[in-house]
Design an enzyme around this catalytic site. Sequence first.
Site, short mmCIF file in Angstrom:
data_model
loop_
_atom_site.label_atom_id
_atom_site.label_comp_id
_atom_site.label_asym_id
_atom_site.label_seq_id
_atom_site.Cartn_x
_atom_site.Cartn_y
_atom_site.Cartn_z
N GLU A 143 -5.60 109.52 1.29
CA GLU A 143 -6.80 108.92 0.69
C GLU A 143 -7.81 109.93 0.14
OE1 GLU A 143 -5.25 105.68 3.43
OE2 GLU A 143 -5.33 107.87 3.38
N GLY A 158 -2.68 102.94 3.80
CA GLY A 158 -2.77 101.73 4.61
C GLY A 158 -1.47 101.34 5.27
N ALA A 165 -2.45 100.86 0.04
CA ALA A 165 -3.25 99.78 -0.52
C ALA A 165 -2.98 99.67 -2.02
CB ALA A 165 -4.74 100.03 -0.27
N GLU A 197 -1.34 103.22 8.41
CA GLU A 197 -2.34 102.66 9.31
C GLU A 197 -1.87 101.36 9.96
OE1 GLU A 197 -6.62 103.92 7.69
OE2 GLU A 197 -5.31 103.18 6.10
#
Length: 261
Positions: free
Chosen positions: A134, A111, A64, A114
């Site tokens: 994270e 992300g 992200a 993911e």
Amino acid sequence: MENTFTAISKSNFVTIVEVDNPPANTLSSASIAELRSVFHTLATDETTRAIILTGLGRFFIAGADIKEFVAVLGNEAEALAMATAGQALCDEIEAMNKPVIAAINGPALGGGLEVALGCHYRIAADDAILGLPELKLGLLPAFGGTQRLSRLTNPAIALEIILTSKQVTSKEAYELGIIQKVVTSEELLSTAIKTAESFIEEKSMTSITRTIECIMQGYQEDIQQGLKRERHRFAELFNTKDAKEGIHAFVEKRKPKFIQS
């Protein structure tokens, strides 16, 4: 509409979506929105029967956009909206009625991993790294990482990868069942295209879409619910022109000419 964060190309009925947000192909709110729009469009595009998601340049998706996190600090509602948008992207990829292959050409972190986990199949370059770091930010994976990784592997492996924040090599990810193939960087895209073609060639899209539905929804359900869906989708196919063509072609010892997509 011209895309800002993605480049789209086609090879026969395979559409290649390249994330193009240099330098590291990070996921900003704007790039997430664009990716959702791209997949929404491809879901009904008759010239697309399989999709390859990859990154342009050295990165798949590095994670992200941390700069956006700064603006959200102290605002729980905005953070919830950010996580909801990321999960929606991964959910929509997973729910696609066409095969989606992640061609992991470089780092797939946070992300980025993911998003790859939301794809139906994953192929990685031998020098790619994967991870969910994270916790080092005082956060946790919130685009589906805690759930999909534990289902793809098991809770103990998911805990180890997430709690240690370690980076996993392609070979390690393959051994853990996170990815399905490891190839050289030079072979990655051609292997992904060949794999996508093998999923769709000489097959009915009517059968493919129902198969994906049965597998992707079934693994989240009680087995009896999954079996019920499976037998009903099987029965429905007997009313399709493609099933009639496929069965007659087999009996007549010829290649089928499917007409429904």
